[in-house]
Design an enzyme around this catalytic site. Structure first.
Site, short mmCIF file in Angstrom:
data_model
loop_
_atom_site.label_atom_id
_atom_site.label_comp_id
_atom_site.label_asym_id
_atom_site.label_seq_id
_atom_site.Cartn_x
_atom_site.Cartn_y
_atom_site.Cartn_z
CB SER A 66 -0.39 0.03 0.75
OG SER A 66 -1.57 0.84 0.71
CG HIS A 67 0.13 3.89 2.92
ND1 HIS A 67 -0.88 2.63 3.49
CD2 HIS A 67 0.41 3.81 4.76
CE1 HIS A 67 -1.08 1.58 4.42
NE2 HIS A 67 -0.20 3.30 5.19
CG ASP A 97 -2.44 3.94 -1.55
OD1 ASP A 97 -3.64 3.70 -2.73
OD2 ASP A 97 -2.14 3.26 -1.01
CG ASP A 132 -2.45 -0.27 -2.53
OD1 ASP A 132 -2.21 0.93 -2.18
OD2 ASP A 132 -3.47 -1.29 -2.00
CG ASP A 177 -5.81 0.96 -0.99
OD1 ASP A 177 -5.34 1.80 -0.96
OD2 ASP A 177 -6.18 0.14 -0.28
NE ARG A 178 -4.20 4.17 3.22
CZ ARG A 178 -3.79 4.57 4.60
NH1 ARG A 178 -2.42 5.52 4.36
NH2 ARG A 178 -3.54 3.80 4.93
CE LYS A 238 -7.79 1.63 1.28
NZ LYS A 238 -6.98 1.32 3.45
C1 G1P Z 1 -3.80 1.69 8.16
C2 G1P Z 1 -5.45 2.46 9.11
C3 G1P Z 1 -6.69 1.80 8.15
C4 G1P Z 1 -6.48 1.00 6.32
C5 G1P Z 1 -4.89 0.67 6.99
C6 G1P Z 1 -5.25 -0.34 5.10
O1 G1P Z 1 -4.49 0.70 9.39
O2 G1P Z 1 -6.02 2.81 9.86
O3 G1P Z 1 -7.61 2.38 8.01
O4 G1P Z 1 -7.32 0.13 6.87
O5 G1P Z 1 -4.32 1.05 6.96
O6 G1P Z 1 -4.59 0.73 4.47
P1 G1P Z 1 -3.30 0.71 11.06
O7 G1P Z 1 -1.70 0.64 10.13
O8 G1P Z 1 -4.22 1.60 11.55
O9 G1P Z 1 -4.01 -1.19 11.17
ZN ZN Z 2 -3.53 1.27 -0.38
#
Ligand code: G1P
Ligand code: ZN
Length: 545
Positions: free
Chosen positions: A114-115, A279, A281, A283-284, A378
């Protein structure tokens, strides 16, 4: 026929998926058999995958292509009938969800952290999505983990790396492989939901200007197809749209700290009317106006309140949902619309059952995640298109749309403070210590703030009756303010502590106060109750949103 090989391995003890799949340093995934074990554990947890059809692709980060080749060989050896692979190994998370649903596949692997940063010293990740296109629910991820703990071998076969650069169909062993365009089906789905003629008109409006930052991550090719090819936005609207294995050395998280290129443009003189970023991948999303930040909790509420202006939702919404730490702005919209608003634990997987049961149309998280029932993930570009649609339909600035919303519903002033890479023992102590004191905090007064309820959030899924406990400590105040403390489930080094602050402001003259100033009493109280800064020796959070 290619010979199937059983390769001896030994279990790894650290393959429990977190909030969103298994995420580790690239170096961990590069250990012999590490990725293979997780993939085999997933296949085993599904009860075998003979004759199943799956999709696979990723966000283009370092190790994406190597991992894909490993998975393709293992899929063939495990008897998978057909695998759809995104061309160049690319497949955004929402596009993977779209593909699994559209072609009625049995699931898919998304290769992404992801990010989180990429590159040889960065992070890698793998996540399995089930046949509804959504992240595997906890009962599946737990089964994968249990399988991983006793795994002593996996199946593969000898086959050279396949060419992923062109659309093509061929076989590996007995398995059909289709290398496909990862963008087209997703762009078509967006064209079903949004009135592309309306959006194309906006792009031609001389008073409109737009900047989209793909942060050198997966949404680059999607943005090119949707914004430039289909909506005729000028190419100059796109920033950092070539995916890079290390995201150009950046941190592909669309927030005010890491989307620095976009933030600089949007907070300058003569800034564009609208700015957005996505981000690693895809989704954000982060949404900005001219010198204006839209808090993600507000964004989902505003999209829901105006959904009747969007082609795909003009017949009304079934229900709304937000994760527990997300601000309650969405609840006010649900009340106004006379529909349910569900409160789920953090993580997109908890929306899946409600979406599948037709109880929910639009949902979101404070962590820059927003989406609807069009997929089971998302969806960053979907959110950007929603905002373009609102701008086209309402003919107002981003700032005015947000202000209009606050004047009608009140403002849920909101902020999240992240403390990253904290010593894991200290982080757990801080949470455990507050947890022990929760029962005594009810009724306690701190100046004008009185705690009405203090608990550890648990969620009873209304569809399948499953119970998820220990989902975050909540201090709920009489005046609807909230302080929430939880440990992140996605970090890969040390622990990340997240503190969330919320206060409801109904006084129209106070709406535009700076969030940190308005929330200062809650921020101070959190420190008083947890000694977080003191115990972690930090003077300020790593990231403030
Ligand atoms: C974080 C975000 C959460 C999101 C997840 C995946 O998780 O807070 O809302 O769904 O990334 O993108 P966390 O690191 O808080 O467990
Ligand atoms: Zn992501």
């Amino acid at each position: 026929m290619t010979q199937i090989k059983t390769i001896a391995s030994k279990p790894f003890s650290d393959q429990r998926p977190g909030t969103s799949g298994l995420r580790k340093k690239v170096l961990v995934f590069q250990q012999p058999h590490y990725l293979e074990n997780f993939v085999q554990a997933t296949f085993n947890a599904l009860g075998g995958v003979k004759d199943k059809q799956i999709a696979v692709g990723g966000d283009g980060r370092f190790y994406n292509l190597e991992a894909l080749q490993i998975i393709i060989r293992m899929a063939a050896a495990n008897g998978i009938k057909k695998i759809m692979v995104g061309r160049n190994g690319i497949l955004s998370t929402p596009a993977a969800s779209c593909i699994i649903r559209k072609y009625k596949l049995d699931g898919g692997f998304i290769l992404s952290a992801s990010h989180n940063p990429g590159g040889p010293d960065g992070d890698f990740g793998i996540k399995f999505n089930t046949t509804n296109g959504g992240p595997a629910p906890e009962k599946v991820t737990e089964k994968i983990y249990q399988e991983s703990l006793s795994l002593t071998s996996y199946l593969s076969l000898d086959n050279p790396d396949i060419d992923l650069d062109h659309n093509a169909a061929f076989t590996v062993g007995d398995m059909q492989v289709e290398v496909f365009d990862p963008v087209g089906d997703y762009a078509d789905l967006m064209a079903e939901i949004f009135d592309f003629d309306l959006l194309a008109e906006l792009m031609q409006d001389p008073n409109f200007s737009f900047c989209f930052d793909a942060m050198h991550a997966v949404t680059g090719p999607y943005a090119d197809e949707i914004f430039v090819n289909r909506l005729k936005a000028p190419l100059s609207s796109l920033l950092n749209c070539t995916p890079k294995p290390d995201f150009g050395g950046g941190h592909p998280d669309p927030n005010l700290k890491y989307a620095a290129d976009l933030v600089k443009i949007m907070f300058a003189d003569k800034a564009p009317v609208f700015g957005a970023a996505s981000d690693g991948d895809g989704d954000r999303n982060m949404v900005l106006g001219d010198n204006f930040f839209v808090n993600p909790s507000d964004s989902v509420a505003i999209i829901a309140a105006n959904a009747h202006l969007i082609k795909g939702y003009k017949n009304g919404l079934k229900g709304l949902a937000r994760s527990m730490p997300t601000s309650c702005a969405l609840d006010a919209v649900a009340e106004d619309l006379g529909i349910d608003c569900f409160e789920t634990p953090t993580g997109w997987k908890f929306f899946g059952n409600l979406l599948d049961a037709g109880r929910l149309s639009i949902c979101g998280e404070e962590s820059f995640g927003t989406s609807s029932d069009h997929v089971r993930e998302k969806d960053g570009l979907w959110a950007v298109l929603c905002w373009l649609n609102l701008l086209a339909a309402k003919k107002m600035s981003v700032r005015d749309i947000v202000n209009e919303h606050w004047q009608k519903f009140g403002r849920n002033v909101y902020s999240r403070h992240d403390y990253e890479e904290v010593d894991s023992d200290i982080a757990h102590e801080i949470v455990d210590d507050l947890k022990k004191r929760l029962s005594k905090l009810k009724g306690c007064k701190f100046g004008p703030l009185e705690i009405a309820q203090a608990d550890d959030f648990s969620y009873l899924d209304p569809i399948d009756g499953s119970l998820s406990e220990n989902q975050g400590l909540r201090l709920l105040f009489k005046d609807s303010s909230r302080i929430i403390l939880r440990l992140s489930g996605t970090g890969t080094s040390g622990a990340t502590l997240r503190l969330y602050f919320e206060k409801v402001e109904k006084e129209s003259t106070q709406m535009n106060l700076d969030a940190q100033t308005a929330l200062a009493p809650l921020i101070e109280l959190a420190e008083k109750l947890t000694s977080l800064k003191k115990l972690t020796s930090r003077s300020e959070p790593t990231v403030i949103t």
